[in-house]
Design an enzyme around this catalytic site. Sequence first.
Site, PDB file in Angstrom:
ATOM      1  N   ALA A   9     132.398 -13.472 106.077  1.00 49.11           N
ATOM      2  CA  ALA A   9     133.939 -13.182 106.671  1.00 49.11           C
ATOM      3  C   ALA A   9     134.614 -14.559 106.300  1.00 49.11           C
ATOM      4  O   ALA A   9     135.715 -14.719 107.030  1.00 49.11           O
ATOM      5  CB  ALA A   9     133.847 -13.007 108.197  1.00 49.11           C
ATOM      6  N   ALA A  10     134.226 -15.457 105.257  1.00 48.81           N
ATOM      7  CA  ALA A  10     135.256 -16.545 105.136  1.00 48.81           C
ATOM      8  C   ALA A  10     136.228 -16.491 104.065  1.00 48.81           C
ATOM      9  O   ALA A  10     137.169 -17.268 103.812  1.00 48.81           O
ATOM     10  CB  ALA A  10     134.163 -17.858 104.731  1.00 48.81           C
ATOM     11  N   ARG A  15     143.593 -10.397  97.423  1.00 50.50           N
ATOM     12  CA  ARG A  15     144.303  -9.287  96.771  1.00 50.50           C
ATOM     13  C   ARG A  15     145.035  -8.542  97.979  1.00 50.50           C
ATOM     14  O   ARG A  15     145.717  -7.554  97.859  1.00 50.50           O
ATOM     15  CB  ARG A  15     143.318  -8.430  96.374  1.00 50.50           C
ATOM     16  N   LYS A  22     141.850 -11.647 105.817  1.00 49.53           N
ATOM     17  CA  LYS A  22     141.467 -10.263 105.649  1.00 49.53           C
ATOM     18  C   LYS A  22     140.924  -9.578 106.699  1.00 49.53           C
ATOM     19  O   LYS A  22     140.978  -8.479 107.134  1.00 49.53           O
ATOM     20  CB  LYS A  22     140.865 -10.274 104.482  1.00 49.53           C
ATOM     21  N   GLN A  72     132.423 -22.123 106.420  1.00 48.12           N
ATOM     22  CA  GLN A  72     132.583 -22.714 105.089  1.00 48.12           C
ATOM     23  C   GLN A  72     133.838 -23.292 104.887  1.00 48.12           C
ATOM     24  O   GLN A  72     134.965 -22.348 104.868  1.00 48.12           O
ATOM     25  CB  GLN A  72     132.298 -21.235 104.261  1.00 48.12           C
ATOM     26  N   GLY A  77     132.671 -19.145  96.982  1.00 54.20           N
ATOM     27  CA  GLY A  77     132.083 -17.830  96.543  1.00 54.20           C
ATOM     28  C   GLY A  77     131.033 -17.416  97.572  1.00 54.20           C
ATOM     29  O   GLY A  77     130.639 -18.235  98.671  1.00 54.20           O
ATOM     30  N   GLU A 154     129.533  -9.069  87.658  1.00 50.81           N
ATOM     31  CA  GLU A 154     130.637  -8.940  88.371  1.00 50.81           C
ATOM     32  C   GLU A 154     131.571  -8.361  87.375  1.00 50.81           C
ATOM     33  O   GLU A 154     131.709  -8.689  86.221  1.00 50.81           O
ATOM     34  CB  GLU A 154     131.053 -10.378  88.719  1.00 50.81           C
ATOM     35  N   LYS A 349     158.351   2.282 135.611  1.00 53.88           N
ATOM     36  CA  LYS A 349     157.613   0.884 135.157  1.00 53.88           C
ATOM     37  C   LYS A 349     157.078   0.214 136.261  1.00 53.88           C
ATOM     38  O   LYS A 349     157.895   0.383 137.649  1.00 53.88           O
ATOM     39  CB  LYS A 349     158.570  -0.093 134.570  1.00 53.88           C
ATOM     40  N   ALA A 422     175.020  12.850 146.434  1.00 50.95           N
ATOM     41  CA  ALA A 422     175.037  12.737 144.803  1.00 50.95           C
ATOM     42  C   ALA A 422     176.220  11.622 144.697  1.00 50.95           C
ATOM     43  O   ALA A 422     177.155  11.389 145.221  1.00 50.95           O
ATOM     44  CB  ALA A 422     175.468  14.176 144.031  1.00 50.95           C
TER      45      ALA A 422
HETATM   46  C1  UD1 Z   1     131.311  -8.595  96.264  1.00 50.42           C
HETATM   47  C2  UD1 Z   1     130.212  -9.028  95.238  1.00 50.42           C
HETATM   48  C3  UD1 Z   1     130.008  -7.551  94.181  1.00 50.42           C
HETATM   49  C4  UD1 Z   1     129.973  -6.408  95.323  1.00 50.42           C
HETATM   50  C5  UD1 Z   1     130.974  -6.249  96.244  1.00 50.42           C
HETATM   51  C6  UD1 Z   1     131.070  -5.213  97.065  1.00 50.42           C
HETATM   52  C7  UD1 Z   1     129.838 -11.066  94.778  1.00 50.42           C
HETATM   53  C8  UD1 Z   1     130.004 -12.443  93.614  1.00 50.42           C
HETATM   54  N1  UD1 Z   1     130.130  -9.997  94.583  1.00 50.42           N
HETATM   55  O1  UD1 Z   1     132.675  -8.801  95.437  1.00 50.42           O
HETATM   56  O2  UD1 Z   1     129.034  -7.561  93.501  1.00 50.42           O
HETATM   57  O3  UD1 Z   1     130.011  -5.208  94.347  1.00 50.42           O
HETATM   58  O4  UD1 Z   1     131.354  -7.580  96.901  1.00 50.42           O
HETATM   59  O5  UD1 Z   1     132.185  -5.314  98.155  1.00 50.42           O
HETATM   60  O6  UD1 Z   1     129.285 -11.431  95.920  1.00 50.42           O
HETATM   61  N2  UD1 Z   1     133.401 -14.556 101.092  1.00 50.42           N
HETATM   62  C9  UD1 Z   1     133.079 -15.528 101.695  1.00 50.42           C
HETATM   63  N3  UD1 Z   1     133.380 -16.965 101.473  1.00 50.42           N
HETATM   64  C10 UD1 Z   1     133.640 -16.931  99.998  1.00 50.42           C
HETATM   65  C11 UD1 Z   1     134.119 -15.746  99.115  1.00 50.42           C
HETATM   66  C12 UD1 Z   1     133.900 -14.507  99.748  1.00 50.42           C
HETATM   67  O7  UD1 Z   1     132.874 -15.714 103.083  1.00 50.42           O
HETATM   68  O8  UD1 Z   1     133.943 -17.960  99.438  1.00 50.42           O
HETATM   69  C13 UD1 Z   1     133.346 -13.354 102.067  1.00 50.42           C
HETATM   70  C14 UD1 Z   1     134.657 -12.566 101.948  1.00 50.42           C
HETATM   71  O9  UD1 Z   1     135.120 -12.923 103.198  1.00 50.42           O
HETATM   72  C15 UD1 Z   1     134.133 -10.977 101.756  1.00 50.42           C
HETATM   73  C16 UD1 Z   1     132.812 -11.160 101.302  1.00 50.42           C
HETATM   74  O10 UD1 Z   1     132.306 -12.524 101.273  1.00 50.42           O
HETATM   75  O11 UD1 Z   1     133.915 -10.469 103.162  1.00 50.42           O
HETATM   76  C17 UD1 Z   1     132.886 -10.483  99.865  1.00 50.42           C
HETATM   77  O12 UD1 Z   1     133.783 -11.213  99.288  1.00 50.42           O
HETATM   78  P1  UD1 Z   1     134.827 -10.715  98.222  1.00 50.42           P
HETATM   79  O13 UD1 Z   1     135.903 -11.664  97.671  1.00 50.42           O
HETATM   80  O14 UD1 Z   1     135.478  -9.325  98.862  1.00 50.42           O
HETATM   81  O15 UD1 Z   1     133.850 -10.165  96.827  1.00 50.42           O
HETATM   82  P2  UD1 Z   1     134.034  -8.739  96.130  1.00 50.42           P
HETATM   83  O16 UD1 Z   1     134.847  -9.182  94.838  1.00 50.42           O
HETATM   84  O17 UD1 Z   1     134.438  -7.659  96.945  1.00 50.42           O
HETATM   85 MG    MG Z   2     135.111  -7.379  98.843  1.00 46.95          MG
END
Ligand code: UD1
Ligand code: MG
Length: 457
Positions: A9-10, A15, A22, A72, A77, A154, A349, A422
């Site tokens: 969730a980092a 987008r 997010k 993180q 990534g 990817e 209220k 009234a």
């Molecule tokens: C990722 C997968 C892709 C898959 C898709 C499904 C990778 C490289 N790709 O792509 O194959 O089909 O999910 O939804 O894994 N996050 C971190 N730290 C980071 C980057 C991301 O915690 O440095 C977390 C994001 O908060 C998110 C999750 O990892 O919850 C996925 O990241 P996101 O950037 O959405 O990856 P996708 O492009 O969706």
């Molecule tokens: Mg995603």
Amino acid sequence: MSTVPVILAAGKGIRMRSNVPKVLHTLAGRPLVEYAIELGQKVGDKPALVVIGHGAEAVRELVGVRARVVVQSEQLGTGHALLQAETELRGNADRVLVWAADMPLLSSNTLEAVVARQRENDGPISLLTAVSAHQRGFGRLVRADDGSVQAVVEQADATKEQRSICDLNVGVYCFDTSWLWPELSRLQPSASGEYYLTDLVARAVAQGLSVGEITVDDPVEIIGINTRAHLSEAETASRERINHVWTDQGVTVLDPANTYIAASVQIGADTIVLPNTHLQGNTRIGSGCTIGPNSVVRDSVISDGCRVECSVLEEATLEEDVDVGPFGHLRSGTHLARGVHVGNFGEVKNSYLGAQVKMGHFCYVGDATVGARTNIGAGTVTCNYGMDKKKHRTEIGEDVFIGSDTMMVAPLTIGARARTGAGSVVTKDVPADSMAVGVPARVITRESAPGGPEEDG
Ligand code: UD1
Ligand code: MG
């Protein structure tokens, strides 16, 4: 053998084009990360670990004590994100179940199926896959002739041919940690400088190890949130899911496409929810009610047999058989006892209205207590905001008759069975069984009161 859930969730969620992280965007009224936390509480044998980063403090606060967190600090990534969990989990987890907090519609059954698949797998990874012509930017599965998964590519790195693949990586994995931790630190960055978790698939295959696979049943589960359009899509899917749950339990939802019930709401059987109704937050509705159309009910309790039409309720409590609207506004701290009617353009209220109180037309009642069976005439106002800039209370007894257009200047007490004429402006207490008339109102005996009873609408 322990399995620990790890929630990614980092990420920045670029987008989404948002200042809000997010995972704090809401779906059916709840932040995305809450869905992941809740799943984490259902699957695995130990408390989940959430990898936070972008907007870490806000996300940490929301997670609270429901899961552990690890930071993180640079978003390099998904592979790098999972690596941050190693210190916390090394020696404490035989397996990790990993998924992204941007996939709120995943079910615990699906996650458990991935763990079950990995339990019987000789190799170090099992993953969740889906087949869909609508590829959603997911990683594509490259397969060998025998159908076995060879790699995840990817979208950003895929060739034109690979982009046409409909075999997708959903982003849910179960890993054996004895293999995972050393391999994670050997990952190489992609062309864009990211460490892809998905590269582990090809690494396992290169070592001759098998990759397990589970295919998702319900396509709705794979709606991940990367853009605002995805969020709308998920909102529609989630609304359908929630409405189905309620219709299965005996609630009539007349127009499901235009009925917005938050995941946290409870509704009793034989209640009818009419179009354009928004039921939000910690709202509980009893059975045999009619709610809507065009109503918003937030953090409120509505008991059996109530009717709420074209009205807004916030932190209000309604006992049985209360009738609100059209066009009522019940604000925080409103408590309506059994059989109360608050009608057209009534605002209440921080007040208690006793059983069978009628308040039919154009009224404001704030910071007041009203006794049972009292009738509040059209246009009445409790003038609760004093020149001292403080709020003052109005106490009205039982069986009181407040004449139309009475202004009650608080603090004020009106005794049981009293009446006001009234248009009177009441500035002093009115004893029980008496009548007050005029501007400012003076108390006259009931017997000498001019005129008959006021209309009660
Ligand atoms: C990722 C997968 C892709 C898959 C898709 C499904 C990778 C490289 N790709 O792509 O194959 O089909 O999910 O939804 O894994 N996050 C971190 N730290 C980071 C980057 C991301 O915690 O440095 C977390 C994001 O908060 C998110 C999750 O990892 O919850 C996925 O990241 P996101 O950037 O959405 O990856 P996708 O492009 O969706
Ligand atoms: Mg995603």
